[in-house]
Structure formats: structure tokens, C-alpha cells
Design an enzyme around this catalytic site. Structure first.
Site, PDB file in Angstrom:
ATOM      1  N   SER A   1       0.820  -1.216   0.000  1.00 42.07           N
ATOM      2  CA  SER A   1       0.000   0.000   0.000  1.00 42.07           C
ATOM      3  C   SER A   1       0.854   1.266   0.000  1.00 42.07           C
ATOM      4  O   SER A   1       1.827   1.379   0.741  1.00 42.07           O
ATOM      5  CB  SER A   1      -0.923  -0.006   1.225  1.00 42.07           C
ATOM      6  OG  SER A   1      -1.568   1.247   1.335  1.00 42.07           O
TER       7      SER A   1
ATOM      8  N   LYS B   1     -13.289  -4.589   2.276  1.00 42.14           N
ATOM      9  CA  LYS B   1     -14.193  -3.455   2.057  1.00 42.14           C
ATOM     10  C   LYS B   1     -15.673  -3.775   2.286  1.00 42.14           C
ATOM     11  O   LYS B   1     -16.432  -2.909   2.697  1.00 42.14           O
ATOM     12  CB  LYS B   1     -13.988  -2.887   0.653  1.00 42.14           C
ATOM     13  CG  LYS B   1     -12.710  -2.055   0.536  1.00 42.14           C
ATOM     14  CD  LYS B   1     -12.614  -1.406  -0.821  1.00 42.14           C
ATOM     15  CE  LYS B   1     -11.524  -0.353  -0.838  1.00 42.14           C
ATOM     16  NZ  LYS B   1     -11.490   0.415  -2.073  1.00 42.14           N
TER      17      LYS B   1
ATOM     18  N   ILE C   1      -8.513   3.302 -13.539  1.00 43.19           N
ATOM     19  CA  ILE C   1      -8.355   3.468 -12.085  1.00 43.19           C
ATOM     20  C   ILE C   1      -7.186   2.634 -11.565  1.00 43.19           C
ATOM     21  O   ILE C   1      -6.796   2.759 -10.412  1.00 43.19           O
ATOM     22  CB  ILE C   1      -9.665   3.217 -11.294  1.00 43.19           C
ATOM     23  CG1 ILE C   1     -10.096   1.754 -11.309  1.00 43.19           C
ATOM     24  CG2 ILE C   1     -10.774   4.119 -11.795  1.00 43.19           C
ATOM     25  CD1 ILE C   1     -11.156   1.453 -10.217  1.00 43.19           C
TER      26      ILE C   1
ATOM     27  N   GLY D   1      -4.852   5.988 -12.464  1.00 42.06           N
ATOM     28  CA  GLY D   1      -5.595   5.870 -11.201  1.00 42.06           C
ATOM     29  C   GLY D   1      -4.909   6.460  -9.987  1.00 42.06           C
ATOM     30  O   GLY D   1      -5.474   6.432  -8.886  1.00 42.06           O
TER      31      GLY D   1
END
Ligand SMILES: NC(=O)c1ccc[n+]([C@@H]2O[C@H](COP(=O)([O-])OP(=O)(O)OC[C@H]3O[C@@H](n4cnc5c(N)ncnc54)[C@H](OP(=O)(O)O)[C@@H]3O)[C@@H](O)[C@H]2O)c1
Length: 280
Positions: free
Chosen positions: A20, A71, A223, A246
Site C-alpha cells: 500500500s 471493504k 483506475i 488511477g
């Protein structure tokens, strides 16, 4: 403004999570605003998600982002989900309230729309038909945002048609679900095309699409941000279309999260963008 004596804490829960770019971005903002705090990657397997989220308050976290594969699951754990995240069907951000309760929201939609507006001055969602390829979580955020911005026609193409149809039923007009075979022809007359599938991402084959029907003035967006230029974007650029990747979506979705956690809306500066780009 956060209390000057408090050490500010936030993070991102994912599994895996070490790839990340969010810690780099949020820690840049701590430094830029002269605030004592940190943003950490939290490697949380699915079976520990509930415990980890409930641990945010006692540990003093202001909140966290949630990423793949959490998510949807996180949405069932938090105490309240706002209408935007409910419509999108996923949360990307958790805010810890002072009483310890957890509020879930989705900032991907804001991130996408804000990045288009910032990178394409004068852009309007109602400038012409928009083709969205893919009907996963990212697509839901993009479609919701485009519809809210006033898009009149969104041609939604997905390999699994039923997923596109579900979005069309849920969001209603202006979404039209089209079968995968029509993805090439759907580009005719479009003002914009957005890839929201994972195709073209590092380790994945390129998105299988012919661009010959896409007008030269159309904007091609992806994206995906690893790589920064997917084969789809490279093909569009080579034939003269404007393109955007993105990364802007990723960077911009961090801004409302900060606002909710720390009361400050940070900027996506060229320096921040360059710093993150260097790692890709
Ligand atoms: N820039 C950002 O901030 C941001 C935010 C969110 C996501 N993303 C990126 O967007 C991509 C999608 O993420 P997501 O969360 O939306 O994933 P997702 O919910 O798993 O959806 C994946 C989408 O890709 C399609 N797909 C997968 N394999 C395919 C294939 N072989 N041929 C055609 N279509 C295929 C799926 O079609 P089916 O429905 O047929 O399976 C679905 O539409 C990822 O690369 C992710 O990193 C970027």
C-alpha cells in the site's frame, strides 16, 4: 485542529497490505502539517478484522482505511454506514467517534471525481456518453460519482453481465448495462471511457479492447495505478486521446479521510504525487 499533545494515529487494514502507498501519503501529510502522528500498514487476516476494528478506539486510533479484501466485510462490523457507502456497497474508511463507535464511509467516489476535475480542467460529466468497463467495487464508486455529477448516459460493460445489470437496477438512469461483446462498439460517440477492471494491472493481462471507434477527443481513464500507464492507456495515448491514470484517485481519496480523522483537509501536492510515482 488536533490537540498538540496528542500523538495522532491512523492506518490501513488489508491482507496483504505491505504494497500500500497510503502510509507514504498520510505520513507526508503529518510532516507537511507539522503534526506528531503516524499512519501504519496493518496486516489483518479476514478472521481478525472485527477484533482489529474494535481495537482502534482503545488504542487511540482516529480511524483507518480498509482495503482488499475487507471493504465489504468491514461494512457489516462498523456501527453506522452512511448513505453513500451503502449505495456503493463497500466502505473504504472508518472513523472512530469519541464514544468509541465506528462510522463507515466510502471515499473512492470522491477520489475519482476529484482527480478528474483536478487533472482535466473544464471536464463535465454531461459532456457526452461515458463508457465504464468493469462492475466491481471500484466501478460502483466511479458510476455513483459520475451519475451524481450529472452524467446523462453511462454505458456499463462487464464480463459478467449480471453484475452490471445489478448496478443499473440499483443506481437507475443513466446506467445502461451492456454485454461484454459490445465493449468495442460501445465506445462510439463516447466523451470518456474508464477502465475499472483489474486488467492491465501488474501481473494481469492487458484489457482486451479495440479503440478504433473511440473519438480522438475522448478522455481515456484507468483506475489502475500500478503500472502508471496500463496497455489500455498507452494505446489510447498513442492514437491521440487524453489519458489519466488511477493515482489521482488514490491520492484524493485520502483527503476526506484526513478531514474526518484530524479536522484538516490536506492537499495533493505535485511533490506528494512525484514521491509516490517514484515508488511505482
Ligand atoms: N485508484 C484507486 O484508488 C483504486 C480504487 C479502487 C480500485 N482500484 C483498482 O481497480 C481495479 C479493480 O478493483 P475492484 O476493487 O473494483 O475489484 P473487483 O471488485 O474484484 O472487480 C474486478 C473487476 O474486474 C473484472 N475482471 C477481472 N478479471 C477479468 C478478466 N479476465 N476479463 C475481464 N474483466 C475482468 C471483473 O469482472 P467480473 O465481474 O466479470 O468478475 C470486475 O468487473 C484494481 O486494479 C484496483 O487496484 C483502484
Amino acid at each position: 485542529m488536533p490537540h498538540p499533545d496528542r500523538f495522532l494515529l491512523a492506518g490501513v487494514m488489508g491482507w496483504p497490505v505491505m504494497h500500500s502507498r497510503s502510509p507514504m501519503m498520510h505520513n507526508y501529510w503529518f510532516k507537511q502539517h507539522g503534526l506528531a502522528g503516524t499512519y501504519v500498514p496493518l496486516a489483518i487476516p479476514p478472521e481478525r478484522l472485527a477484533g482489529a476494528l474494535r481495537g482502534l478506539h482503545p488504542l487511540g486510533f482516529a480511524g483507518c482505511n480498509v482495503t482488499i479484501p475487507h471493504k465489504q466485510q468491514a461494512m457489516k462490523i462498523v456501527d453506522e454506514v452512511d448513505t453513500l457507502a451503502t449505495a456503493i456497497g463497500a466502505i473504504s474508511c472508518v472513523v472512530v467517534r469519541s464514544d468509541g463507535s465506528l462510522a463507515g464511509t466510502n471515499n473512492d467516489c470522491y477520489g475519482f471525481i476529484q482527480s478528474v476535475k483536478a487533472e482535466q480542467p473544464g471536464w463535465r460529466a454531461d459532456a457526452g456518453p461515458i463508457v465504464v468497463i468493469g462492475a466491481g467495487g471500484g466501478s460502483r464508486a466511479v458510476c455513483y460519482g459520475l451519475a451524481r455529477e450529472g452524467a446523462k448516459e453511462i454505458r456499463l460493460v462487464n464480463r459478467t453481465l449480471v453484475r452490471a445489470q445489478e448496478i443499473a437496477v440499483q443506481f437507475g438512469s443513466p446506467i445502461k448495462a451492456l454485454p461484454w461483446e459490445q465493449r468495442h462498439d460501445a465506445l462510439e460517440g463516447a466523451a470518456m471511457v474508464v477502465n475499472t477492471t483489474s486488467m492491465g494491472m501488474v501481473g494481469q493481462p492487458a484489457l482486451d479492447i479495440r479503440l478504433d471507434k473511440l473519438g480522438k477527443s475522448a478522455l481515456a481513464a484507468d483506475i489502475v495505478y500500478i503500472p502508471l500507464e496500463t496497455p489500455f492507456l498507452a494505446a489510447a495515448r498513442k492514437r491521440g486521446n487524453r489519458t489519466m491514470n488511477g493515482l489521482g484517485m488514490l491520492l484524493n481519496q485520502g483527503r476526506p479521510a484526513w478531514k474526518a480523522w484530524f479536522g484538516i483537509e490536506p492537499e495533493v501536492t505535485p511533490e506528494l504525487r512525484a514521491m509516490v510515482e517514484k515508488t511505482i
